[in-house]
Design an enzyme around this catalytic site. Structure first.
Site, PDB file in Angstrom:
ATOM      1  N   HIS A 319       0.910  -1.187  -0.037  1.00 41.20           N
ATOM      2  CA  HIS A 319      -0.030   0.039  -0.052  1.00 41.20           C
ATOM      3  C   HIS A 319       1.024   1.260   0.141  1.00 41.20           C
ATOM      4  O   HIS A 319       1.649   1.500  -1.005  1.00 41.20           O
ATOM      5  CB  HIS A 319      -1.027  -0.286   1.343  1.00 41.20           C
ATOM      6  N   HIS A 358      -2.787  -2.799  -9.635  1.00 47.16           N
ATOM      7  CA  HIS A 358      -3.758  -2.264  -8.584  1.00 47.16           C
ATOM      8  C   HIS A 358      -4.918  -3.037  -8.295  1.00 47.16           C
ATOM      9  O   HIS A 358      -5.355  -3.855  -9.429  1.00 47.16           O
ATOM     10  CB  HIS A 358      -3.947  -0.769  -9.115  1.00 47.16           C
ATOM     11  N   ASP A 414       2.668   5.299  -7.357  1.00 47.06           N
ATOM     12  CA  ASP A 414       3.949   4.923  -6.469  1.00 47.06           C
ATOM     13  C   ASP A 414       5.311   5.521  -7.128  1.00 47.06           C
ATOM     14  O   ASP A 414       6.272   5.466  -6.547  1.00 47.06           O
ATOM     15  CB  ASP A 414       3.924   3.815  -5.830  1.00 47.06           C
TER      16      ASP A 414
HETATM   17  N1  CMC Z   1       4.354  -7.548 -10.276  1.00 44.47           N
HETATM   18  C1  CMC Z   1       4.080  -8.716 -10.939  1.00 44.47           C
HETATM   19  N2  CMC Z   1       2.964  -9.392 -10.985  1.00 44.47           N
HETATM   20  C2  CMC Z   1       1.772  -8.829 -10.182  1.00 44.47           C
HETATM   21  C3  CMC Z   1       2.076  -7.226  -9.510  1.00 44.47           C
HETATM   22  C4  CMC Z   1       3.367  -7.013  -9.697  1.00 44.47           C
HETATM   23  N3  CMC Z   1       3.391  -5.656  -8.949  1.00 44.47           N
HETATM   24  N4  CMC Z   1       0.833  -7.226  -9.239  1.00 44.47           N
HETATM   25  C5  CMC Z   1       0.033  -8.110  -9.588  1.00 44.47           C
HETATM   26  N5  CMC Z   1       0.682  -9.106  -9.926  1.00 44.47           N
HETATM   27  C6  CMC Z   1       0.171 -10.356 -10.636  1.00 44.47           C
HETATM   28  C7  CMC Z   1       0.025 -11.431  -9.632  1.00 44.47           C
HETATM   29  O1  CMC Z   1       0.918 -12.180  -9.184  1.00 44.47           O
HETATM   30  C8  CMC Z   1      -1.379 -12.223 -10.137  1.00 44.47           C
HETATM   31  O2  CMC Z   1      -0.865 -13.022 -11.304  1.00 44.47           O
HETATM   32  P1  CMC Z   1      -1.525 -14.526 -11.224  1.00 44.47           P
HETATM   33  O3  CMC Z   1      -3.002 -14.436 -11.399  1.00 44.47           O
HETATM   34  O4  CMC Z   1      -0.721 -15.113 -12.242  1.00 44.47           O
HETATM   35  O5  CMC Z   1      -1.247 -15.326  -9.649  1.00 44.47           O
HETATM   36  C9  CMC Z   1      -2.178 -11.166 -11.006  1.00 44.47           C
HETATM   37  O6  CMC Z   1      -1.126 -10.158 -11.375  1.00 44.47           O
HETATM   38  C10 CMC Z   1      -3.121 -10.553 -10.318  1.00 44.47           C
HETATM   39  O7  CMC Z   1      -2.775  -9.841  -9.108  1.00 44.47           O
HETATM   40  P2  CMC Z   1      -3.360  -9.810  -7.538  1.00 44.47           P
HETATM   41  O8  CMC Z   1      -2.300 -10.164  -6.608  1.00 44.47           O
HETATM   42  O9  CMC Z   1      -4.539 -10.806  -7.481  1.00 44.47           O
HETATM   43  O10 CMC Z   1      -3.799  -8.490  -7.448  1.00 44.47           O
HETATM   44  P3  CMC Z   1      -4.372  -7.624  -6.083  1.00 44.47           P
HETATM   45  O11 CMC Z   1      -5.481  -7.009  -6.632  1.00 44.47           O
HETATM   46  O12 CMC Z   1      -4.556  -8.725  -5.094  1.00 44.47           O
HETATM   47  O13 CMC Z   1      -3.186  -6.822  -5.746  1.00 44.47           O
HETATM   48  C11 CMC Z   1      -1.696  -4.916  -5.486  1.00 44.47           C
HETATM   49  C12 CMC Z   1      -3.171  -5.385  -6.057  1.00 44.47           C
HETATM   50  C13 CMC Z   1      -1.652  -3.646  -5.595  1.00 44.47           C
HETATM   51  C14 CMC Z   1      -1.467  -5.489  -4.202  1.00 44.47           C
HETATM   52  C15 CMC Z   1      -0.540  -5.821  -6.379  1.00 44.47           C
HETATM   53  O14 CMC Z   1      -0.697  -5.163  -7.657  1.00 44.47           O
HETATM   54  C16 CMC Z   1       0.938  -5.447  -5.792  1.00 44.47           C
HETATM   55  O15 CMC Z   1       1.479  -6.071  -5.066  1.00 44.47           O
HETATM   56  N6  CMC Z   1       1.431  -4.464  -6.477  1.00 44.47           N
HETATM   57  C17 CMC Z   1       2.858  -3.868  -6.255  1.00 44.47           C
HETATM   58  C18 CMC Z   1       2.810  -3.277  -4.765  1.00 44.47           C
HETATM   59  C19 CMC Z   1       1.987  -1.814  -5.218  1.00 44.47           C
HETATM   60  O16 CMC Z   1       2.885  -1.180  -6.183  1.00 44.47           O
HETATM   61  N7  CMC Z   1       1.337  -1.319  -4.549  1.00 44.47           N
HETATM   62  C20 CMC Z   1       0.683  -0.166  -4.413  1.00 44.47           C
HETATM   63  C21 CMC Z   1      -0.645  -0.107  -5.197  1.00 44.47           C
HETATM   64  S1  CMC Z   1      -1.283   1.517  -5.518  1.00 44.47           S
HETATM   65  C22 CMC Z   1      -1.103   2.585  -4.134  1.00 44.47           C
HETATM   66  C23 CMC Z   1      -2.102   2.318  -3.074  1.00 44.47           C
HETATM   67  O17 CMC Z   1      -3.218   2.349  -3.346  1.00 44.47           O
HETATM   68  O18 CMC Z   1      -1.673   1.922  -1.782  1.00 44.47           O
END
Ligand code: CMC
Length: 514
Positions: A319, A358, A414
């Site tokens: 986050h 996201h 970010d």
């Molecule tokens: N790098 C590589 N793969 C990713 C990433 C990433 N940053 N984010 C998601 N994925 C993949 C994930 O592994 C999954 O793949 P698969 O279906 O093959 O297992 C697919 O994309 C769907 O992702 P998810 O984990 O189900 O997505 P989520 O909605 O649960 O998570 C998130 C959202 C923001 C936590 C995630 O995208 C992430 O960890 N991003 C990196 C951290 C980041 O930049 N966070 C800041 C978010 S914006 C500011 C805020 O609002 O805080």
């Protein structure tokens, strides 16, 4: 509910057939949503051998790990269309606000629902800045942290600490009389007011609203002061009193940077850039930290404690900690030529691509375009950040790579960490620069929840219990050891004990194996 035919079901309903019993249920649809509690009526007899803990006879439960499709509030504050890349505060597109508005005007909009008139905006700004001063005891509080404490640890604690000053703001203190003069916005001369504890924020009466809005001003006003104090502790500087005559972000920069120079005025480009970034971070509907504030606030705890909880949630690397993680990632990648190898490691799930992806946006985060424009303006003053080339190479490569495009992973907000770095902020201060403006959004959601129709319902989710069924207590001498990873406490390495002490002999040295 509970018929065996679906004929004649009214429109705007959902017909659900429970194949365990053959019964048909009609669930009303309102605002394109159904009530999870409607499914409590969907009951079935236990199957042979089924666990009683499934509570099958008490109705169906809705499982939603991570709140992927659960609406917990009716909200009028922020709208996001993640497929179309739309973000609006109270109906106004974020692009228009970033261009024409400022953080405090936007704060007023988020909190109270409309853009303020000139007079309203002036009064709001005056009140916020007036409340920037903190009790001098806060200096001792900040000095009690270790010299290298993470500023988010300080800020999170500081919000909770702040609550200890305002007894009249605490619903846990029942039936307190407070002087009306304490409530700055009330008519002077009115009688003392009985603050009825638990309903302090939920009544919606003028007195209750006045207390609520005063805490809001205090929290927004002091957020920059507390953040600047956390900064100055780390820099080994004395604290400064919030100045007068500067904007919200101008005052913040002054409080961090002023070292006694005469007529010190922060750089206007940096002041405006920070203000735009504050505005962009002010709210983002029900993200993890806003939800935490509401979850915590639903017990009717005071707003300082609820904001401290939100701050703790925001600190995580998924986050608000992501802006710090982005820069650490770019530093670890180093040069643009290392980008392909890094992305391969991400695809093998050995590394995390911070700043991408996201939960809501499945296209570029609309804030990322404003971040880019703001970065260009800041770099004109500060010079380009050396990591920019690497960041751009990473962006271009990821946006062409099927792994990322097929998962709809695009840059989120970010990458603004590059601007903070160019402005000379230390890495671990980046989440603070996210938390300070987000105080506004947290408070807007908290205020809305306190005043919602039907009162506040404590947030108490359900679980699906998959643990042991009932079993009888076993006396210690009859137990068989259960061993294995996760099944016993891990071995502890006592890092505080020196090698010399480990080699010394003393009573009780042999520690039992756990
Ligand atoms: N790098 C590589 N793969 C990713 C990433 C990433 N940053 N984010 C998601 N994925 C993949 C994930 O592994 C999954 O793949 P698969 O279906 O093959 O297992 C697919 O994309 C769907 O992702 P998810 O984990 O189900 O997505 P989520 O909605 O649960 O998570 C998130 C959202 C923001 C936590 C995630 O995208 C992430 O960890 N991003 C990196 C951290 C980041 O930049 N966070 C800041 C978010 S914006 C500011 C805020 O609002 O805080």
């Amino acid at each position: 509910m509970g018929r065996t035919t679906d004929q004649g079901a009214p429109q705007d309903t959902l017909t659900v057939k429970d194949n365990r019993t053959g019964k048909i249920y009609t669930v009303p649809i309102a605002d394109n949503s159904i009530q999870a509690t409607a499914f409590k009526a969907v009951k079935a007899p236990f199957k042979q051998g089924e666990r009683p803990e499934n509570e099958t006879d008490k109705g169906l439960r809705i499982a939603d790990k991570g709140y992927l499709n659960t609406a917990v509030m009716r909200s009028e504050i922020t709208y996001i269309d993640g497929e179309a890349g739309i973000l609006r505060y109270r109906g106004y597109p974020i692009e228009q606000l970033a261009l024409h508005s400022n953080h405090l005007e936007t704060a007023y909009l988020l909190l109270y629902g409309s853009l303020p008139t000139k007079d309203q905006a002036t009064l709001f700004e005056e009140e916020v800045l007036h409340h920037g001063v903190v009790h001098s005891d806060a200096e001792q509080f900040f000095r009690s942290f270790r010299y290298d404490a993470h500023p988010m640890a300080m800020l999170t604690s500081a919000f909770a600490y702040l609550g200890s000053y305002y007894a009249e703001a605490n619903p846990s203190l029942q039936g307190m009389y407070i002087l009306s003069s304490l409530l700055g916005w009330l008519t002077p001369g009115t009688d003392d007011i009985l603050c009825t504890g638990q309903t302090l924020y939920t009544k919606g009466s003028p007195e209750s609203l006045a207390i609520m809005d005063k805490q809001i001003l205090r929290l927004i006003g002091k957020a920059t002061t507390l953040a600047a104090m956390a900064y100055r502790v780390r820099q080994g500087r004395d604290f400064v009193t919030p100045p007068t005559g500067l904007s919200y972000t101008g005052s913040f920069l002054y409080q961090m940077d002023h070292l006694g120079q005469e007529n010190y005025v922060p750089n206007p480009v940096l002041e405006r850039a920070l203000d735009v970034l504050f505005l962009l971070h002010a709210d983002h509907e029900l993200n993890a930290s806003s939800t935490t504030v509401l979850q915590t606030g639903s017990s009717l705890v005071d707003p300082y404690s609820a904001i401290a909880a939100g701050c703790a949630s925001l600190y995580g690397p998924l986050h608000g900690g992501a802006n710090e993680a982005v820069i650490r990632m770019l530093i670890s990648i180093g040069k643009p030529e290392n980008v392909p190898a890094f992305l391969e490691a991400v695809k093998r799930r050995e590394k995390v691509l911070s700043g991408f992806g996201h939960r809501v946006y499945k296209t570029s985060d609309p804030r990322s375009f404003i971040v880019r424009k703001t970065a260009d303006e800041v770099f004109k003053v500060t010079g380009r950040d050396e990591l920019l080339e690497t960041a751009m190479a990473l962006h271009d490569a990821a946006m062409k790579d099927e792994y990322f495009t097929s998962r709809k992973l695009a840059p989120n907000v970010d990458f603004c960490g590059l601007i903070y770095r160019a402005m000379g902020f230390p890495l671990d201060f980046f989440p603070v620069l996210f938390a300070v403006p987000r105080v506004v959004g947290w408070l807007a959601h908290w205020r809305q929840m306190m005043l919602q129709d039907g009162g506040v319902k404590i947030w108490r989710p359900r679980q699906i219990y998959v643990g042991e069924g009932k079993r009888e207590y076993v006396p210690v001498d009859q137990r068989v050891a259960v061993e294995g990873p996760k099944k016993t406490p891990s071995p502890i390495v006592h890092s505080g004990i020196t090698k010399r002490t480990m080699l010394a002999d003393f009573k009780g040295k042999a520690v039992a194996k756990l």
